[in-house]
Design a protein around this motif. Structure first.
Motif, PDB file in Angstrom:
ATOM      1  N   LEU A   2       0.812  -1.216   0.000  1.00 40.86           N
ATOM      2  CA  LEU A   2       0.000   0.000   0.000  1.00 40.86           C
ATOM      3  C   LEU A   2       0.853   1.277   0.000  1.00 40.86           C
ATOM      4  O   LEU A   2       0.554   2.208  -0.750  1.00 40.86           O
ATOM      5  N   PRO A   3       1.921   1.346   0.832  1.00 43.30           N
ATOM      6  CA  PRO A   3       2.761   2.550   0.775  1.00 43.30           C
ATOM      7  C   PRO A   3       3.381   2.770  -0.597  1.00 43.30           C
ATOM      8  O   PRO A   3       3.473   3.904  -1.070  1.00 43.30           O
ATOM      9  N   LEU A   4       3.805   1.682  -1.239  1.00 47.28           N
ATOM     10  CA  LEU A   4       4.394   1.804  -2.576  1.00 47.28           C
ATOM     11  C   LEU A   4       3.345   2.297  -3.575  1.00 47.28           C
ATOM     12  O   LEU A   4       3.628   3.169  -4.410  1.00 47.28           O
ATOM     13  N   PHE A   5       2.144   1.737  -3.486  1.00 45.06           N
ATOM     14  CA  PHE A   5       1.069   2.160  -4.379  1.00 45.06           C
ATOM     15  C   PHE A   5       0.743   3.630  -4.155  1.00 45.06           C
ATOM     16  O   PHE A   5       0.547   4.394  -5.104  1.00 45.06           O
ATOM     17  N   ALA A   6       0.682   4.034  -2.879  1.00 40.89           N
ATOM     18  CA  ALA A   6       0.398   5.436  -2.563  1.00 40.89           C
ATOM     19  C   ALA A   6       1.471   6.353  -3.139  1.00 40.89           C
ATOM     20  O   ALA A   6       1.168   7.451  -3.640  1.00 40.89           O
ATOM     21  N   GLY A   7       2.728   5.904  -3.091  1.00 46.27           N
ATOM     22  CA  GLY A   7       3.803   6.707  -3.658  1.00 46.27           C
ATOM     23  C   GLY A   7       3.661   6.871  -5.161  1.00 46.27           C
ATOM     24  O   GLY A   7       3.853   7.965  -5.703  1.00 46.27           O
ATOM     25  N   VAL A   8       3.306   5.781  -5.848  1.00 47.21           N
ATOM     26  CA  VAL A   8       3.107   5.834  -7.299  1.00 47.21           C
ATOM     27  C   VAL A   8       1.954   6.777  -7.641  1.00 47.21           C
ATOM     28  O   VAL A   8       2.038   7.575  -8.581  1.00 47.21           O
ATOM     29  N   VAL A   9       0.887   6.687  -6.866  1.00 47.97           N
ATOM     30  CA  VAL A   9      -0.283   7.543  -7.098  1.00 47.97           C
ATOM     31  C   VAL A   9       0.086   9.015  -6.937  1.00 47.97           C
ATOM     32  O   VAL A   9      -0.291   9.858  -7.757  1.00 47.97           O
ATOM     33  N   MET A  10       0.821   9.329  -5.886  1.00 49.26           N
ATOM     34  CA  MET A  10       1.172  10.733  -5.638  1.00 49.26           C
ATOM     35  C   MET A  10       2.083  11.278  -6.737  1.00 49.26           C
ATOM     36  O   MET A  10       1.965  12.447  -7.116  1.00 49.26           O
ATOM     37  N   VAL A  11       2.968  10.441  -7.237  1.00 54.55           N
ATOM     38  CA  VAL A  11       3.810  10.885  -8.363  1.00 54.55           C
ATOM     39  C   VAL A  11       2.934  11.212  -9.566  1.00 54.55           C
ATOM     40  O   VAL A  11       3.145  12.221 -10.253  1.00 54.55           O
ATOM     41  N   ALA A  12       1.938  10.366  -9.810  1.00 53.77           N
ATOM     42  CA  ALA A  12       1.028  10.597 -10.934  1.00 53.77           C
ATOM     43  C   ALA A  12       0.264  11.912 -10.767  1.00 53.77           C
ATOM     44  O   ALA A  12       0.019  12.627 -11.748  1.00 53.77           O
ATOM     45  N   TYR A  13      -0.101  12.233  -9.531  1.00 58.21           N
ATOM     46  CA  TYR A  13      -0.825  13.488  -9.286  1.00 58.21           C
ATOM     47  C   TYR A  13       0.085  14.701  -9.426  1.00 58.21           C
ATOM     48  O   TYR A  13      -0.321  15.737  -9.956  1.00 58.21           O
ATOM     49  N   VAL A  14       1.306  14.578  -8.927  1.00 58.73           N
ATOM     50  CA  VAL A  14       2.208  15.730  -8.896  1.00 58.73           C
ATOM     51  C   VAL A  14       2.698  16.111 -10.292  1.00 58.73           C
ATOM     52  O   VAL A  14       2.907  17.288 -10.583  1.00 58.73           O
ATOM     53  N   VAL A  15       2.879  15.112 -11.165  1.00 58.95           N
ATOM     54  CA  VAL A  15       3.346  15.400 -12.527  1.00 58.95           C
ATOM     55  C   VAL A  15       2.250  16.166 -13.278  1.00 58.95           C
ATOM     56  O   VAL A  15       1.113  15.702 -13.360  1.00 58.95           O
ATOM     57  N   PRO A  16       2.552  17.333 -13.823  1.00 58.93           N
ATOM     58  CA  PRO A  16       1.537  18.135 -14.528  1.00 58.93           C
ATOM     59  C   PRO A  16       0.943  17.397 -15.723  1.00 58.93           C
ATOM     60  O   PRO A  16       1.640  16.693 -16.450  1.00 58.93           O
ATOM     61  N   GLY A  17      -0.348  17.570 -15.899  1.00 61.70           N
ATOM     62  CA  GLY A  17      -1.066  16.971 -17.014  1.00 61.70           C
ATOM     63  C   GLY A  17      -2.342  17.756 -17.271  1.00 61.70           C
ATOM     64  O   GLY A  17      -2.497  18.881 -16.773  1.00 61.70           O
ATOM     65  N   PRO A  18      -3.281  17.194 -18.029  1.00 67.45           N
ATOM     66  CA  PRO A  18      -4.532  17.902 -18.332  1.00 67.45           C
ATOM     67  C   PRO A  18      -5.295  18.340 -17.082  1.00 67.45           C
ATOM     68  O   PRO A  18      -5.834  19.449 -17.039  1.00 67.45           O
ATOM     69  N   LEU A  72      -9.083   9.969 -29.536  1.00 66.11           N
ATOM     70  CA  LEU A  72      -9.375  11.102 -30.406  1.00 66.11           C
ATOM     71  C   LEU A  72     -10.376  12.055 -29.756  1.00 66.11           C
ATOM     72  O   LEU A  72     -10.235  13.279 -29.844  1.00 66.11           O
ATOM     73  N   PHE A  73     -11.396  11.493 -29.117  1.00 62.49           N
ATOM     74  CA  PHE A  73     -12.364  12.336 -28.419  1.00 62.49           C
ATOM     75  C   PHE A  73     -11.684  13.115 -27.297  1.00 62.49           C
ATOM     76  O   PHE A  73     -11.933  14.311 -27.109  1.00 62.49           O
ATOM     77  N   GLY A  74     -10.847  12.421 -26.535  1.00 62.85           N
ATOM     78  CA  GLY A  74     -10.149  13.088 -25.438  1.00 62.85           C
ATOM     79  C   GLY A  74      -9.212  14.173 -25.934  1.00 62.85           C
ATOM     80  O   GLY A  74      -9.164  15.274 -25.370  1.00 62.85           O
ATOM     81  N   ALA A  75      -8.473  13.880 -27.001  1.00 62.05           N
ATOM     82  CA  ALA A  75      -7.556  14.870 -27.558  1.00 62.05           C
ATOM     83  C   ALA A  75      -8.324  16.071 -28.097  1.00 62.05           C
ATOM     84  O   ALA A  75      -7.917  17.225 -27.894  1.00 62.05           O
ATOM     85  N   ALA A  76      -9.428  15.800 -28.792  1.00 66.94           N
ATOM     86  CA  ALA A  76     -10.232  16.894 -29.352  1.00 66.94           C
ATOM     87  C   ALA A  76     -10.790  17.784 -28.249  1.00 66.94           C
ATOM     88  O   ALA A  76     -10.839  19.014 -28.392  1.00 66.94           O
ATOM     89  N   GLY A 195      -1.296  21.545 -26.551  1.00 67.69           N
ATOM     90  CA  GLY A 195      -0.120  20.691 -26.704  1.00 67.69           C
ATOM     91  C   GLY A 195      -0.354  19.288 -26.175  1.00 67.69           C
ATOM     92  O   GLY A 195       0.056  18.301 -26.796  1.00 67.69           O
ATOM     93  N   LEU A 196      -1.052  19.176 -25.038  1.00 60.92           N
ATOM     94  CA  LEU A 196      -1.355  17.862 -24.479  1.00 60.92           C
ATOM     95  C   LEU A 196      -2.296  17.087 -25.393  1.00 60.92           C
ATOM     96  O   LEU A 196      -2.160  15.863 -25.545  1.00 60.92           O
ATOM     97  N   GLY A 197      -3.255  17.799 -25.989  1.00 56.75           N
ATOM     98  CA  GLY A 197      -4.168  17.141 -26.911  1.00 56.75           C
ATOM     99  C   GLY A 197      -3.447  16.609 -28.135  1.00 56.75           C
ATOM    100  O   GLY A 197      -3.678  15.466 -28.565  1.00 56.75           O
ATOM    101  N   VAL A 198      -2.556  17.409 -28.697  1.00 54.60           N
ATOM    102  CA  VAL A 198      -1.781  16.974 -29.864  1.00 54.60           C
ATOM    103  C   VAL A 198      -0.867  15.811 -29.492  1.00 54.60           C
ATOM    104  O   VAL A 198      -0.729  14.840 -30.253  1.00 54.60           O
ATOM    105  N   THR A 199      -0.245  15.890 -28.318  1.00 53.13           N
ATOM    106  CA  THR A 199       0.639  14.812 -27.868  1.00 53.13           C
ATOM    107  C   THR A 199      -0.133  13.521 -27.673  1.00 53.13           C
ATOM    108  O   THR A 199       0.361  12.425 -27.985  1.00 53.13           O
ATOM    109  N   LEU A 200      -1.365  13.632 -27.169  1.00 53.89           N
ATOM    110  CA  LEU A 200      -2.197  12.453 -26.948  1.00 53.89           C
ATOM    111  C   LEU A 200      -2.482  11.741 -28.265  1.00 53.89           C
ATOM    112  O   LEU A 200      -2.448  10.518 -28.336  1.00 53.89           O
TER     113      LEU A 200
END
Length: 204
Positions: A2-18, A72-76, A195-200
């Motif tokens: 669980l601690p490892l999973f929580a760490g992975v989750v927090m990294v996913a949240y902290v990294v900027p995205g849509p 495609l829907f998500g990128a659009a 840019g995120l849409g085009v990258t997707l």
């Protein structure tokens, strides 16, 4: 695990995205809009979690046609949100909100809806629940129950993260009373979303 999973989750949240861009833009208008956007994002994750528990996400991501359509829907939609922000930043005549009410041009329902759809239509969010999360499942236990437990932990950590994120970024709301900083933020977030849409689309 669980601690490892929580760490992975927090990294996913902290990294900027849509999600970052959508919540940041709403939060900079007013704190309440930031919380609404964060709620929309987390409700979108609830949809992905339920789909993963029911096996829908696995079936979707193993269907090339369905996955491509979702991508495609998500990128659009990301490009649409980004273009909307850029258009607003380039408008020559802007109606300034009254003092103490930054961002009154936004509507609560619209803020929530945009955040919810940007997350639901993001195939990478679905991919997390069918590629990353299963690595932390116990093969001897019921998969659906474990997905719901780990997914709930993911969403709970996200609630804490977005609360902190909104509290920090909402301090920008005072600057948003002036058109200059608002235009700058719209251009930055708008360009990032496009840019995120085009990258997707370009990502296999």
């Amino acid at each position: 695990m669980l601690p490892l999973f929580a760490g992975v989750v927090m990294v996913a949240y902290v990294v900027p995205g849509p999600d970052w861009m959508v919540v940041l833009r709403a939060s900079a208008r007013a704190r309440r809009f930031g919380f609404l956007a964060a709620a929309g994002v987390q409700c979108g994750l609830c949809v992905h979690m339920a789909a993963a528990a029911l096996g829908v996400s696995t079936a979707l991501l193993h269907s090339p046609l369905a996955f491509t359509a979702l991508k495609l829907f998500g990128a659009a939609y990301l490009v649409f949100l980004g273009s909307q922000a850029l258009w607003q930043s380039w408008r020559r005549r802007r109606v300034e909100p009254p003092p103490g009410e930054p961002g009154t041009e936004l509507r609560p329902g619209r803020v929530f809806r945009q955040a919810f759809l940007s997350n639901v239509l993001n195939p990478k969010a679905a991919l997390f629940f069918v590629s990353v999360l299963p690595q932390f499942l116990d093969p001897a236990g019921p998969a659906a129950v474990q997905v719901l437990v780990l997914g709930s932990l993911d969403i709970g950590l996200g609630v804490a993260w977005w609360a902190l994120f909104v509290l920090l970024t909402s301090r920008l709301s005072g600057l948003m009373r002036r058109s200059g900083p608002r235009q700058a933020l719209d251009r930055v977030t708008g360009t990032a979303l496009v840019g995120l849409g085009v990258t997707l689309v370009a990502t296999g």
